[in-house]
Write a protein that holds these residues in place. Sequence first.
Motif, PDB file in Angstrom:
ATOM      1  N   ILE A   1      20.722  39.989  -9.348  1.00 50.45           N
ATOM      2  CA  ILE A   1      19.785  39.305  -8.458  1.00 50.45           C
ATOM      3  C   ILE A   1      18.363  39.417  -9.007  1.00 50.45           C
ATOM      4  CG2 ILE A   1      18.721  39.410  -6.161  1.00 50.45           C
ATOM      5  CD1 ILE A   1      21.508  40.194  -5.071  1.00 50.45           C
TER       6      ILE A   1
ATOM      7  N   ILE B   1      23.576  34.887  -5.911  1.00 49.61           N
ATOM      8  CA  ILE B   1      24.244  35.596  -7.006  1.00 49.61           C
ATOM      9  C   ILE B   1      25.525  36.237  -6.471  1.00 49.61           C
ATOM     10  CG2 ILE B   1      23.985  37.332  -8.818  1.00 49.61           C
ATOM     11  CD1 ILE B   1      21.968  35.032  -9.000  1.00 49.61           C
TER      12      ILE B   1
ATOM     13  N   PHE C   1      17.454  29.208   0.257  1.00 51.71           N
ATOM     14  CA  PHE C   1      18.794  29.731   0.539  1.00 51.71           C
ATOM     15  C   PHE C   1      19.891  28.722   0.220  1.00 51.71           C
ATOM     16  CE2 PHE C   1      17.379  32.978   4.046  1.00 51.71           C
ATOM     17  CZ  PHE C   1      16.568  33.601   3.103  1.00 51.71           C
TER      18      PHE C   1
ATOM     19  N   ASN D   1      30.159  40.544  -2.494  1.00 51.02           N
ATOM     20  CA  ASN D   1      30.048  39.350  -1.647  1.00 51.02           C
ATOM     21  C   ASN D   1      30.950  38.207  -2.087  1.00 51.02           C
ATOM     22  OD1 ASN D   1      28.779  38.217  -3.884  1.00 51.02           O
ATOM     23  ND2 ASN D   1      26.729  38.645  -3.112  1.00 51.02           N
TER      24      ASN D   1
ATOM     25  N   ASN E   1      21.154  29.495  -5.682  1.00 46.92           N
ATOM     26  CA  ASN E   1      20.339  30.718  -5.748  1.00 46.92           C
ATOM     27  C   ASN E   1      21.085  31.959  -5.293  1.00 46.92           C
ATOM     28  OD1 ASN E   1      18.162  29.311  -6.650  1.00 46.92           O
ATOM     29  ND2 ASN E   1      17.195  29.091  -4.654  1.00 46.92           N
TER      30      ASN E   1
ATOM     31  N   LYS F   1      15.915  36.340 -10.231  1.00 46.51           N
ATOM     32  CA  LYS F   1      14.623  36.088  -9.590  1.00 46.51           C
ATOM     33  C   LYS F   1      13.478  36.251 -10.586  1.00 46.51           C
ATOM     34  CE  LYS F   1      16.376  36.811  -5.077  1.00 46.51           C
ATOM     35  NZ  LYS F   1      16.534  35.557  -4.375  1.00 46.51           N
TER      36      LYS F   1
ATOM     37  N   GLY G   1      25.843  44.426   6.765  1.00 43.76           N
ATOM     38  CA  GLY G   1      24.569  45.016   7.179  1.00 43.76           C
ATOM     39  C   GLY G   1      23.407  44.067   6.940  1.00 43.76           C
ATOM     40  N   VAL G   2      22.217  44.477   7.379  1.00 39.48           N
ATOM     41  CA  VAL G   2      21.064  43.581   7.246  1.00 39.48           C
ATOM     42  C   VAL G   2      20.704  43.364   5.782  1.00 39.48           C
ATOM     43  CG1 VAL G   2      20.000  44.136   9.458  1.00 39.48           C
ATOM     44  CG2 VAL G   2      19.397  45.462   7.429  1.00 39.48           C
ATOM     45  N   GLY G   3      20.179  42.191   5.522  1.00 39.00           N
ATOM     46  CA  GLY G   3      19.645  41.865   4.204  1.00 39.00           C
ATOM     47  C   GLY G   3      20.673  41.720   3.112  1.00 39.00           C
ATOM     48  N   LEU G   4      21.916  41.440   3.480  1.00 43.32           N
ATOM     49  CA  LEU G   4      22.959  41.333   2.449  1.00 43.32           C
ATOM     50  C   LEU G   4      23.368  39.888   2.173  1.00 43.32           C
ATOM     51  CD1 LEU G   4      25.230  44.409   3.285  1.00 43.32           C
ATOM     52  CD2 LEU G   4      23.357  44.251   1.654  1.00 43.32           C
ATOM     53  N   GLY G   5      22.734  38.925   2.819  1.00 44.85           N
ATOM     54  CA  GLY G   5      22.975  37.529   2.439  1.00 44.85           C
ATOM     55  C   GLY G   5      23.750  36.676   3.430  1.00 44.85           C
ATOM     56  N   LYS G   6      23.908  37.135   4.670  1.00 44.01           N
ATOM     57  CA  LYS G   6      24.657  36.336   5.653  1.00 44.01           C
ATOM     58  C   LYS G   6      23.916  35.024   5.967  1.00 44.01           C
ATOM     59  CE  LYS G   6      24.490  39.641   8.740  1.00 44.01           C
ATOM     60  NZ  LYS G   6      23.809  40.703   7.963  1.00 44.01           N
TER      61      LYS G   6
END
Length: 476
Positions: free
Chosen positions: A314, A146, A140, A151, A144, A318, A182-187
């Motif tokens: 992304i 994007i 993280f 964002n 890495n 990856k 929301g969840v899984g968005l890179g916070k």
Amino acid sequence: MPEAAGSDQIEDAVFAETGEWARVIGRLKDEVGETAYRSWLRSMRLDRVDGGEGVIAVPTRFLRNWVATHYADRLLALWRTENERMRRLTIIVEPRIAALAQAKEAEVAEPAPAVLAEPAGVPDIADDRANLSAPLDPRFTFENFIVGKPNELAHAAARRVAEACVSPVHTVPFNPLFLYGGVGLGKTHLMHAIAWHVRTQAPGRKVIYLSAEKFMYQFIRALRFRSTMDFKDQFRSVDLLMIDDVQFISGKESTQEEFFHTFNALVDQNRQIVISADKSPSDLAGLEERMRSRLGWGLVADIHPTTYELRLGILQSKAEQSRLRLPQKVLEFLAHKIVSNVRELEGALNRIIAQMQLVGREITLEGAQDLLHDLLRANERRVTIDEIQKRVAEHFNIKLAEMTSSRRARVVARPRQVAMYLAKQLTSRSLPEIGRKFGGRDHTTVIHAVKKIEELIETDSTLAEDVELLRRMLQS
Ligand code: ADP
Ligand code: MG
């Protein structure tokens, strides 16, 4: 009063406090006895009095913990009998006072202080301090991450904070930086990236990154071992404090209280704070009003759901890292289909990568579809009630407002029932939730609508076609 009196008054105050302190210590000494006093309390010094807060210095961390656990409460109580404005006590470590104490001892020709053996059963707070900050994920980093439209603000703000933290000129760009989405968005990714940046560029800076849950746990643990002073100390000496998923603090009042004080103390000292949550400060339920407003003081940066372009970006990045040849068609397919969040997108890609490594050849589009059928289905089903209402209203040519109105004429009531039926079928919302979305109707109304449409689908082929058409459109 002439202005010149100011500094004299301050000196008078300090003098009074010193006398006050001497009396407090005298009384404590009477209470605990000479031996205990010599072992634990003799080296304590009054550092300062700040409003209602007394700051006491001791020479070692161990002594600090010991005094905090065994004597702090009594000390404060005694102090308050001298001075009722005293509200709290902070014990800090000040190694220099060890030398001072020794010099003083030589003066009065007392025997050298005995080496203090650590008594058993003292909570090992010093050890805890080392892992107070949660581990950082090495992947993280900013490199890495994007950046895309959804964002870019959050990313730019995180960069600014990271750079300000390592800059020799001390600035705090916005306090706090509040990241939400929301969840899984890179916070979490962005918070770790800030921490990595500071850790590599300015290793001397003290950074604490914690989930709100861990913060709570530490706090409750500190309460149990009566070392809340120490707890406060640890947090109040950081340069950068990051608390992730703060929505989990809501409702927990004592933790909120502590969080609020820590927060204010850090802001007052111009230390940077970064907070993340799944909602904006104003939408966080169960949060005290003063906390809510304070959280919104700095910069509030929203991470929006991903776009197709960001998802493809992304995936490409990856895929490059994996050094496998992943067909562009497959990447595009994934970017189209896995729309929920980046975590699931990564999960899908990892599954494909694992499969390719296993069978040793490129994957086809059909192969990918097969491999990911469960994920694809889950992503298809993510339809919102708002969307359903909008589509159904359009299809039947009625106003969107009729979805929530109380009109019972068949021309609007039937489409409303269709929409409720589809909401039950295509979303995971409960019946009461669906009812609320339809103008605050009762769940029994929803049950009735679902039954009615199920019956009609059997007997009315036009309606059955309408429903089927709508379903397909919503799921595409
Ligand atoms: P959150 O904390 O918002 O729930 P995370 O930060 O844990 O989400 O992100 C979930 C996963 O998606 C992580 O593996 C993270 O590296 C990845 N991710 C999210 N956004 C991006 C991005 N913009 N670029 C690269 N990876 C990302
Ligand atoms: Mg997270």
